[in-house]
Enzyme design. Structure first.
Site, PDB file in Angstrom:
ATOM      1  N   ASP A 258      -8.708   1.139  -0.164  1.00  0.00           N
ATOM      2  CA  ASP A 258      -7.570   1.826  -0.853  1.00  0.00           C
ATOM      3  C   ASP A 258      -6.628   2.763   0.071  1.00  0.00           C
ATOM      4  OD1 ASP A 258      -8.729   0.724  -2.895  1.00  0.00           O
ATOM      5  OD2 ASP A 258     -10.081   2.446  -3.489  1.00  0.00           O
TER       6      ASP A 258
ATOM      7  N   GLU B 248      -3.244  -2.416 -12.115  1.00  0.00           N
ATOM      8  CA  GLU B 248      -4.058  -0.554 -11.426  1.00  0.00           C
ATOM      9  C   GLU B 248      -3.541  -0.973  -9.906  1.00  0.00           C
ATOM     10  OE1 GLU B 248      -7.953  -0.349 -10.500  1.00  0.00           O
ATOM     11  OE2 GLU B 248      -8.196  -1.907  -9.089  1.00  0.00           O
TER      12      GLU B 248
END
Length: 362
Positions: free
Chosen positions: A69, A230
């Site tokens: 991420d 997401e």
């Protein structure tokens, strides 16, 4: 001993500076002696000083340890800094002059300063920004399955390497009415601050205060994408705003189905649509980065970085099919734009052969 020195030098390159008081126990300090300890630190710091020229080529991965991420920023000192979900505890920070050669710095937090509004949770999906003279790091705190109690917080620092001071929770899922409130992404639009967030329960946006540290009093959230997505990041290119997002499963090793997808709109809050015209509010999307024989589970892209030659680049994570035990490693690829203005990467998947590196006139 020589063996001890070797082990610590490896740790220095990978995840040494997370917190000196935690990383090196008192007994080990006594056993190796002060000279080796100073030598070890010097070796770490010298890596950063040694990078004086940008790389001319690279090959994925650019970091072969877990950096999931990723979020990236170019700081005033000329370095890029990347931050990641805490596979390395307390949020790892690495720096680079060229997006290719990365040096480990330290962690954003220590065990004493780490956020604690969700005590048993991990720190996920950081998002780094520079707002009003401060480095502002948004983050999520969550445990797997904790979709009502997870939430988003914020921390600030005077330097991209920290130390970061936690300002605590901005909101939890059950407070703001959005299940699975993770994956924050900051956006400035017409001089005002906004936070985009969400994970497979809808993507939302809300206005923030001028300092970016809290929700603007009276602000109302707005849903801008559906439940397939997401890790959203909104990027302006030409006449359009592009909503980059991830779909699929992120974290099942070589069985992961994560992908980078996109939709676009001429208005910042949408409606965003895919190439066929299907709205992202109805889970429409167009593929940007899928899987190949080398990398799988590729997604959660960073902010797009433009180099000095006008080329756009994206950092993102993925699993190597040959070494999945390394976790979600750091990948880099050029984002290109077709004649219709849609973003793509070559072969719709991560590069695995030697590529020309980003151009930076350092």
């Amino acid at each position: 001993s020589k063996i001890t020195i070797f082990i610590f030098l490896i740790d220095c390159r990978s995840q040494f500076f997370r917190d000196m008081s935690d990383a090196v126990s008192e007994s080990i300090r006594h056993s190796i002696g002060g000279f080796v300890f100073v030598f070890m630190i010097g070796a770490c710091l010298s890596q950063g000083r040694a990078q004086t020229k940008s790389a001319v080529s690279y090959k994925n991965p650019v970091v072969d340890i877990a950096m999931p991420d990723p979020t990236v920023i170019k700081a005033a000192d000329g370095y890029f800094y990347v931050y990641a979900t805490e596979s390395t505890r307390n949020v790892p920070i690495m720096k680079s002059k060229d997006l290719v050669e990365w040096t480990y710095c330290n962690t954003a937090f220590t065990n004493k300063t780490r956020p604690r509004f969700e005590p048993k949770a991990g720190i996920w999906a950081p998002d780094i920004n520079y707002i009003n003279g401060k480095y502002v790091l948004y983050y999520a705190m969550s445990v797997w399955g904790g979709e009502q109690t997870c939430g988003i917080g914020v921390a600030t620092a005077n330097s991209p390497q920290g130390p970061f001071t936690d300002h605590g929770k901005m909101f939890r899922s059950n407070e703001i009415g959005v299940q699975n409130s993770i994956d924050p992404s900051f956006l400035q639009y017409e001089g005002r601050n906004y936070l985009v967030w969400g994970s497979f329960r809808g993507i939302y946006v809300i206005e923030l205060t001028a300092d970016g540290l809290s929700i603007m009093p009276g602000a109302k959230k707005k849903r801008i994408a559906g439940t397939a997505f997401e890790a959203v990041y909104i990027h302006k290119h030409g006449d359009y705003y592009y909503m980059f997002a991830s779909i699929g499963s992120c974290c099942q090793g070589v069985k992961s189905t994560y992908k980078v997808v996109v939709g676009r709109s001429k208005k910042v809050w949408g409606p965003y649509k895919d190439k066929t015209g299907k709205p992202m509010l109805k889970n429409g999307y167009s593929l940007v980065i899928g899987a190949n024989d080398h990398f799988v589970g590729n997604g959660h892209g960073s902010q797009i970085i433009r180099d000095d030659a006008g080329q756009d680049w994206l950092l993102y994570h993925g699993f190597s099919r040959s070494t999945p035990e390394n976790g979600r490693i750091l990948l880099l690829d050029q984002i290109k734009w077709d004649k219709e203005g849609w973003p793509y990467v070559e072969r719709e998947s991560p590069s695995y052969e030697t590529q020309k590196a980003p151009v930076f006139n350092n």
